[in-house]
Structure formats: structure tokens, C-alpha cells
Design a protein around this motif. Structure first.
Motif, PDB file in Angstrom:
ATOM      1  N   ARG A 135       0.966  -1.328   0.159  1.00  0.00           N
ATOM      2  CA  ARG A 135      -0.038  -0.065  -0.098  1.00  0.00           C
ATOM      3  C   ARG A 135       0.923   1.296  -0.026  1.00  0.00           C
ATOM      4  N   SER A 136       2.087   1.049   0.521  1.00  0.00           N
ATOM      5  CA  SER A 136       2.630   2.487   0.705  1.00  0.00           C
ATOM      6  C   SER A 136       3.749   2.814  -0.693  1.00  0.00           C
ATOM      7  N   SER A 138       4.891   3.857  -4.239  1.00  0.00           N
ATOM      8  CA  SER A 138       4.331   4.846  -5.118  1.00  0.00           C
ATOM      9  C   SER A 138       5.042   5.166  -6.267  1.00  0.00           C
TER      10      SER A 138
END
Length: 255
Positions: A135-136, A138
Motif C-alpha cells: 500500500r505504501s 508509490s
């Protein structure tokens, strides 16, 4: 909650990564394989396995401290040489480059098709890639490479689909995602951590000696390796989110 899920996972276990012969490590940038799976790569190569590295982008925007000295094309050429030297430290001579532009300046479908072509040519039993489900994360190149591998898992063994791509199907056995926070398998790397760290030092354009960020990364990898080793009751290991082919389609309870 499905109460039978643990029983399903017992009878449909995730694959043991050490049991195969051919391994393809896919890196978004020239240094990512070394960071995420370098100790495992050298451990497998030392065990006589067939190991191939695939670097997807040229890394031309990967550093700040050399930006004033080198044009992006010059940095890309330097990073290619660093990747070759680093792989040599890990005992890997088969290093392939797709040379898409760092930073996501390419068509995603072109990237996926190019990865598929290398997979069909090398025909790995196991493919390593960055975890696209973190999820982190990017960075577009990390997400694209992981996503491409994830989408190809069901296709590479399908003769009809691969024929439409002009490629040969092959029996991929597992995917191992590195840089993950959902580890379910570990590879023993006792004795190989120093080689992983030496390989990273080959990427001098990214990790200059004496730089605090370099020291922090090396310390992080040491801590991660020793922590993972506790799971196998050994000195060091690396952890991955592993899926066998049966886990990649319609069977979430088996993961």
C-alpha cells in the motif's frame, strides 16, 4: 472469516522456492534486484541454479548528487555498467535490459509485452518481482513491473494466448514478490549477505561511500536479513510473498 481457510492452505501450500532450477529476477531499476532479493539471487546461483536478471528501465533519473554532472543518457549508460558489475558480484552473468525510460515515460502495454517476451525466452520456473500490492509503494516503475508480472502469471502457460503474442507458452511454477510486507516464504541466505552488500556498492552512482543514506540502507538490509533468519532458525534469510499458479486465480483462501 472462513474457518476452513487454514485447512485449505495446508493442503494447497505455497511453493518452496529452493526446489526449482530456473529463476528470473525482474527489477524496475538497475539496483532493485540487489536491494529486494540480492542475497537470494547469489544463494541460488551458488547452488548451481540458472539465474537471469531483467532490468526494465534505464534509471536515468535515479540520482540527485550526479544530476549536475551527467546528462540523463550518460547516467543511464553508467547504471547499465553498474548493473552488470553488480550481477557479477552475485555470480550472475545473464543480465538483460529493456531500457524503458525511468519514471514511467513509456506505454504500460509495451512494458508488459517486453517482460512477457523475456519470460518466454528464458522460461523460468520462478519469477521474482516487486510486490505491486504494497500500500505504501508509490513509484510508478515498481508498480508497473509488479503489476505486469501479476497479469502475466495466468497467460504464460496458455498456448493460445501466448501464440497471439507471438511467444511460446511455458510452465511457470511460482511468483515471488520482494519488497513486501506480506511475507509467507523465506530463503536461507547464510553467508551471502556480504556479497549482497558488495553488489550494492557497485551501484556507486546511487550509493556513494560515506553517504548517510547509503549507510542507512546497508544497515536496514542487515537488520532485515537477520530478522528473516529467525523464521528459519538461521543467521540470515530473505522473505517473499510467494504464490503458486493455483493461488493466482479465484482461490484467495489458499493464499
Amino acid at each position: 472469516m472462513m474457518f476452513s481457510a487454514p485447512l485449505i492452505r495446508r493442503f494447497v501450500p505455497v511453493p518452496d522456492l529452493s526446489q526449482y532450477q530456473r529463476y528470473l529476477f525482474i527489477g524496475p531499476h538497475p539496483d532493485d534486484i540487489e536491494i529486494g532479493a540480492g542475497a537470494s539471487a547469489v544463494a541460488l546461483a551458488a547452488a548451481g541454479k540458472d539465474v537471469c536478471f531483467l532490468v526494465c528501465t534505464d534509471g536515468r533519473y535515479g540520482t540527485d548528487h550526479l544530476a549536475a554532472e551527467l546528462e540523463p543518457e550518460q547516467l543511464a549508460a553508467l547504471r547499465r555498467l553498474e548493473a552488470i558489475d553488480s550481477a557479477r558480484e552475485l555470480g550472475v552473468s545473464d543480465v538483460r535490459f529493456l531500457e524503458f525510460c525511468d519514471g514511467g515515460f513509456y506505454d504500460y502495454s509495451d512494458l508488459k509485452n517486453a517482460i512477457a517476451a523475456v519470460m518466454a525466452d528464458f522460461q523460468p520456473d520462478v519469477v521474482f518481482a516487486p510486490d505491486p500490492a504494497v500500500r505504501s509503494e508509490s513509484h510508478v516503475d515498481h508498480l508497473n513491473c509488479g503489476r505486469a508480472v501479476k497479469e502475466l502469471l495466468q497467460f504464460v502457460g496458455n498456448p493460445g494466448i501466448m501464440a497471439r503474442m507471438g511467444l511460446n507458452a511455458f510452465p511457470l511454477q511460482a511468483a515471488a514478490y520482494y519488497m513486501t510486507c506480506n511475507t509467507n516464504r523465506y530463503l536461507r541466505t547464510d553467508g551471502f549477505l556480504p556479497l549482497q552488500l558488495a553488489a550494492l556498492r557497485c551501484h556507486a552512482s546511487q550509493y556513494p561511500m560515506g553517504d548517510p543514506a547509503t549507510d542507512a540502507l546497508l544497515l536496514y538490509l542487515k537488520m532485515l536479513a537477520h530478522d528473516a533468519g529467525l523464521h528459519l532458525f538461521c543467521r540470515t534469510a530473505e522473505g517473499f510473498r510467494v504464490e503458486g499458479m493455483i493461488h493466482t486465480h479465484c482461490l484467495p483462501e489458499a493464499k
